[in-house]
Design an enzyme around this catalytic site. Structure first.
Site, PDB file in Angstrom:
ATOM      1  N   SER A   7      13.800  75.357  22.331  1.00 37.08           N
ATOM      2  CA  SER A   7      15.095  75.001  21.735  1.00 37.08           C
ATOM      3  C   SER A   7      14.890  74.666  20.263  1.00 37.08           C
ATOM      4  O   SER A   7      13.811  74.185  19.880  1.00 37.08           O
ATOM      5  CB  SER A   7      15.680  73.774  22.435  1.00 37.08           C
ATOM      6  OG  SER A   7      16.843  73.325  21.755  1.00 37.08           O
ATOM      7  N   TYR A  34      15.327  64.980  25.540  1.00 39.71           N
ATOM      8  CA  TYR A  34      15.419  66.437  25.715  1.00 39.71           C
ATOM      9  C   TYR A  34      14.581  67.136  24.640  1.00 39.71           C
ATOM     10  O   TYR A  34      13.814  68.055  24.924  1.00 39.71           O
ATOM     11  CB  TYR A  34      16.884  66.873  25.623  1.00 39.71           C
ATOM     12  CG  TYR A  34      17.079  68.369  25.626  1.00 39.71           C
ATOM     13  CD1 TYR A  34      16.994  69.108  26.801  1.00 39.71           C
ATOM     14  CD2 TYR A  34      17.344  69.067  24.441  1.00 39.71           C
ATOM     15  CE1 TYR A  34      17.167  70.487  26.803  1.00 39.71           C
ATOM     16  CE2 TYR A  34      17.512  70.442  24.429  1.00 39.71           C
ATOM     17  CZ  TYR A  34      17.432  71.149  25.613  1.00 39.71           C
ATOM     18  OH  TYR A  34      17.595  72.518  25.608  1.00 39.71           O
TER      19      TYR A  34
HETATM   20  N1  LIG Z   1      23.059  75.958  26.058  1.00 38.58           N
HETATM   21  C1  LIG Z   1      22.492  75.479  24.965  1.00 38.58           C
HETATM   22  O1  LIG Z   1      23.170  75.006  24.020  1.00 38.58           O
HETATM   23  C2  LIG Z   1      20.993  75.518  24.823  1.00 38.58           C
HETATM   24  C3  LIG Z   1      20.441  75.350  23.536  1.00 38.58           C
HETATM   25  C4  LIG Z   1      19.052  75.410  23.402  1.00 38.58           C
HETATM   26  C5  LIG Z   1      18.256  75.642  24.499  1.00 38.58           C
HETATM   27  N2  LIG Z   1      18.830  75.795  25.732  1.00 38.58           N
HETATM   28  C6  LIG Z   1      17.926  76.070  26.848  1.00 38.58           C
HETATM   29  O2  LIG Z   1      18.261  77.337  27.397  1.00 38.58           O
HETATM   30  C7  LIG Z   1      17.788  77.394  28.768  1.00 38.58           C
HETATM   31  C8  LIG Z   1      18.872  77.976  29.642  1.00 38.58           C
HETATM   32  O3  LIG Z   1      19.990  77.112  29.635  1.00 38.58           O
HETATM   33  P1  LIG Z   1      21.481  77.655  29.786  1.00 38.58           P
HETATM   34  O4  LIG Z   1      22.197  77.237  28.545  1.00 38.58           O
HETATM   35  O5  LIG Z   1      21.457  79.066  30.220  1.00 38.58           O
HETATM   36  O6  LIG Z   1      21.963  76.667  30.960  1.00 38.58           O
HETATM   37  P2  LIG Z   1      22.653  76.940  32.382  1.00 38.58           P
HETATM   38  O7  LIG Z   1      23.000  75.583  32.892  1.00 38.58           O
HETATM   39  O8  LIG Z   1      23.758  77.946  32.226  1.00 38.58           O
HETATM   40  O9  LIG Z   1      21.514  77.584  33.284  1.00 38.58           O
HETATM   41  C9  LIG Z   1      20.447  76.841  33.818  1.00 38.58           C
HETATM   42  C10 LIG Z   1      20.150  77.348  35.234  1.00 38.58           C
HETATM   43  O10 LIG Z   1      18.973  76.672  35.697  1.00 38.58           O
HETATM   44  C11 LIG Z   1      19.163  76.317  37.058  1.00 38.58           C
HETATM   45  N3  LIG Z   1      18.289  75.167  37.380  1.00 38.58           N
HETATM   46  C12 LIG Z   1      18.456  73.867  36.996  1.00 38.58           C
HETATM   47  N4  LIG Z   1      17.445  73.119  37.472  1.00 38.58           N
HETATM   48  C13 LIG Z   1      16.620  73.955  38.162  1.00 38.58           C
HETATM   49  C14 LIG Z   1      15.398  73.778  38.866  1.00 38.58           C
HETATM   50  N5  LIG Z   1      14.827  72.563  38.975  1.00 38.58           N
HETATM   51  N6  LIG Z   1      14.807  74.870  39.438  1.00 38.58           N
HETATM   52  C15 LIG Z   1      15.387  76.091  39.355  1.00 38.58           C
HETATM   53  N7  LIG Z   1      16.559  76.315  38.706  1.00 38.58           N
HETATM   54  C16 LIG Z   1      17.157  75.266  38.104  1.00 38.58           C
HETATM   55  C17 LIG Z   1      20.640  75.980  37.151  1.00 38.58           C
HETATM   56  O11 LIG Z   1      21.092  76.038  38.498  1.00 38.58           O
HETATM   57  C18 LIG Z   1      21.265  77.037  36.238  1.00 38.58           C
HETATM   58  O12 LIG Z   1      21.621  78.193  36.972  1.00 38.58           O
HETATM   59  C19 LIG Z   1      17.349  75.979  29.106  1.00 38.58           C
HETATM   60  O13 LIG Z   1      15.946  75.878  29.007  1.00 38.58           O
HETATM   61  C20 LIG Z   1      18.005  75.119  28.028  1.00 38.58           C
HETATM   62  O14 LIG Z   1      17.293  73.928  27.804  1.00 38.58           O
HETATM   63  C21 LIG Z   1      20.168  75.748  25.911  1.00 38.58           C
END
Ligand SMILES: NC(=O)c1ccc[n+]([C@@H]2O[C@H](COP(=O)([O-])OP(=O)(O)OC[C@H]3O[C@@H](n4cnc5c(N)ncnc54)[C@H](O)[C@@H]3O)[C@@H](O)[C@H]2O)c1
Length: 256
Positions: free
Chosen positions: A145, A157
């Site tokens: 991130s 985080y």
């Molecule tokens: N959305 C943002 O603004 C943002 C910004 C920077 C980084 N990220 C990172 O991007 C990545 C993806 O996030 P996203 O935005 O697609 O979120 P999201 O919530 O849409 O997807 C996350 C998925 O992970 C699954 N999950 C959660 N805990 C789990 C576990 N213990 N085992 C298996 N599956 C699990 C959830 O069910 C969900 O389907 C993450 O690593 C997040 O930290 C997100």
């Protein structure tokens, strides 16, 4: 076809970046194990892949549990004959997005590290073991991130993502003599994934998107598909000489 016949695992494949990446991997010819803690969500992604003519297997796995990660990789090898690429994408926000450091509980701290760092550690550890058994390299991609690159709020985080970045670089160096590459994708704000809701934020997503866009020099929020494109490239032979990289997908945010 950039990933023709590759045996791949994508974690968090039920939503957001994981779902978009699983779909793009499959569109490039990969066979994809769609892993998520929510089986129904993984099944939905796998159905979408199959509808588009691709190959996908849904599976319910918790990336914070080492035995489940071992079983996840074993299933990929059983289904596809080998493992070529693992995308350790799962990450969760603090349960109350916007919390200050002093508002985090010990449970928040442990949960965030168990999932965000534990998932990448277990996924990388057991993928490396499998790659070494196969003897011809492999690819690890992690989702970091911009919060792990610059101070952005969300201290706990951010610390988990800093750890993911350092793990990525260390695995890249250890894995290099074995042809194993490891890189991380570092997204900025993606308002349209499930992440905000997982952090307890509900309400007007378009208004959040507008605020997010204003923070990015390119003037747009980041999408799951932006990250999926980067993941396809890093997974492919086109990135054959790229390892240890923390790639911001951030509309220029950290360059500012
Ligand atoms: N959305 C943002 O603004 C943002 C910004 C920077 C980084 N990220 C990172 O991007 C990545 C993806 O996030 P996203 O935005 O697609 O979120 P999201 O919530 O849409 O997807 C996350 C998925 O992970 C699954 N999950 C959660 N805990 C789990 C576990 N213990 N085992 C298996 N599956 C699990 C959830 O069910 C969900 O389907 C993450 O690593 C997040 O930290 C997100």
């Amino acid at each position: 076809m950039m990933l023709e016949g590759k045996g791949t695992v994508v974690t968090g494949a039920g939503s957001g970046v994981g779902a978009a990446s699983a779909l793009r991997f499959a569109a490039e010819g990969a066979r994809v194990l769609c892993a998520d803690i929510r089986l129904e969500a993984a099944e939905e992604t796998a159905r979408a892949i199959e509808k588009a003519g691709g190959t996908a297997v849904p599976i319910a796995r918790d990336v914070a549990d080492e035995d489940e990660v071992v079983a996840m990789i074993a299933t990929a090898v059983e289904q596809f004959g080998r493992l070529d690429v693992i995308y350790n994408n799962v990450g969760v926000p603090t349960p109350r997005l916007g919390s200050k450091l002093e508002d985090h509980t010990a449970e928040d701290f442990q949960r965030l590290f168990a999932i965000n760092v534990g998932g990448v550690f277990f996924g990388s550890k057991h993928a490396v073991a499998q790659f070494k058994r196969q003897g011809d390299g492999g690819v690890i991609i992690n989702t970091g991130s911009v919060a792990g690159l610059v101070a952005w709020g969300g201290a706990v985080y951010a610390a988990t993502k800093g750890a993911v970045h350092q793990l990525t670089k260390a695995v890249a160096i250890e894995g290099a003599p074995f042809g194993i590459r490891a890189n991380a994708i570092c997204p900025a704000g993606m308002p349209y994934t499930g992440f905000m809701a997982a952090g307890g934020l509900s309400g007007d997503t378009d208004a959040v998107a507008e605020r997010t866009a204003a923070n990015h020099p390119l003037g747009k929020p980041i999408t799951a598909e932006d990250c999926a494109e980067a993941a396809v490239f890093l997974a492919s032979e086109r990135a054959a000489n790229i390892t240890g990289v923390l790639l911001p997908v951030d509309g220029g945010y950290v360059a500012r």
